[in-house]
Design an enzyme around this catalytic site. Sequence first.
Site: not given
Length: 280
Positions: A32, A37, A150, A176, A187
């Site tokens: 997603y 990413h 993370d 980002v 999410r």
Amino acid sequence: MKTVTTKEGVRHLVGEWKKASLTVGFVPTMGYFHQGHLSLMDECRKLADRVIVSLFVNPSQFGPNEDLASYPRDIERDLRLAGEHGVDAIFMPDEGEMYPRNHRTWVIVEDLTERLCGGSRPGHFRGVATVVAKLFNIVQPDVALFGQKDFQQLQVIRQMAKDLDMPVKIVGCPIVREKDGLAMSSRNAYLSEEERRSALCLYRALTLARRLVLEKGVTSCLDIQKAMREEIESFPFTKIDYIFTGDPESLQPLERVRSPLLVALAVFVGTTRLIDNMLI
Ligand code: AMP
């Protein structure tokens, strides 16, 4: 771009690259895709001759009451975006390929996983470390990229790679954000319009902490946490999971501000749990 669904297929492909003396960069994801990413894929392109991305929603890192079943997915769009960002191969295993029925081995990184997200998501980092260790063994990358979004995950992976002598360079990449400061996350798709407005509380609390330290000279971490708490609670639909102020290396909490200071937090906005952090 090649799509590979088996470990065997990845080993063959990467083997061909290595035979041609090409370096291999790896970006593990749960799909997603958003700009966070894609920034990892772009950076990976600069660091290695070939880029391979994994797309696997790893069941072992979700707790029983978490969002494994509803985790957002859009494979077609993901494949298109990865292709547009110069990815050479996507590894999309199914659950059976990664966890055959007799899987019994787990990777546990001690201490670093006790607080922050590890405290509120028991077993989460056991799942993360195990799947990343498996992916490293399958892909055998020279370099692997992870987002600082993370932050704890990045430190756990660094520690694991070092402790287990994994021959891979771990690279952390900047967070980002959306224009208004909300950290990009798959999410975020769960948020209603009003929740999306409240989701800004994480970034607001972090920038408040930064201001308190850098402009107001506040040195008490408790005072910083208290101010952050009040800021977050001024937004509707919010419930604080944790606020952490501490050392970015050891992930030990601090009472007094030291440089660099890691400020990290998890907040439920409605039922969606969001995380963010800042190094001050
Ligand atoms: P995920 O698909 O959520 O497991 O994330 C895959 C990788 O993308 C992880 O290394 C994340 O830290 C990274 N990532 C996720 N969101 C962001 C973001 N907003 N900025 C930078 N990296 C991110």
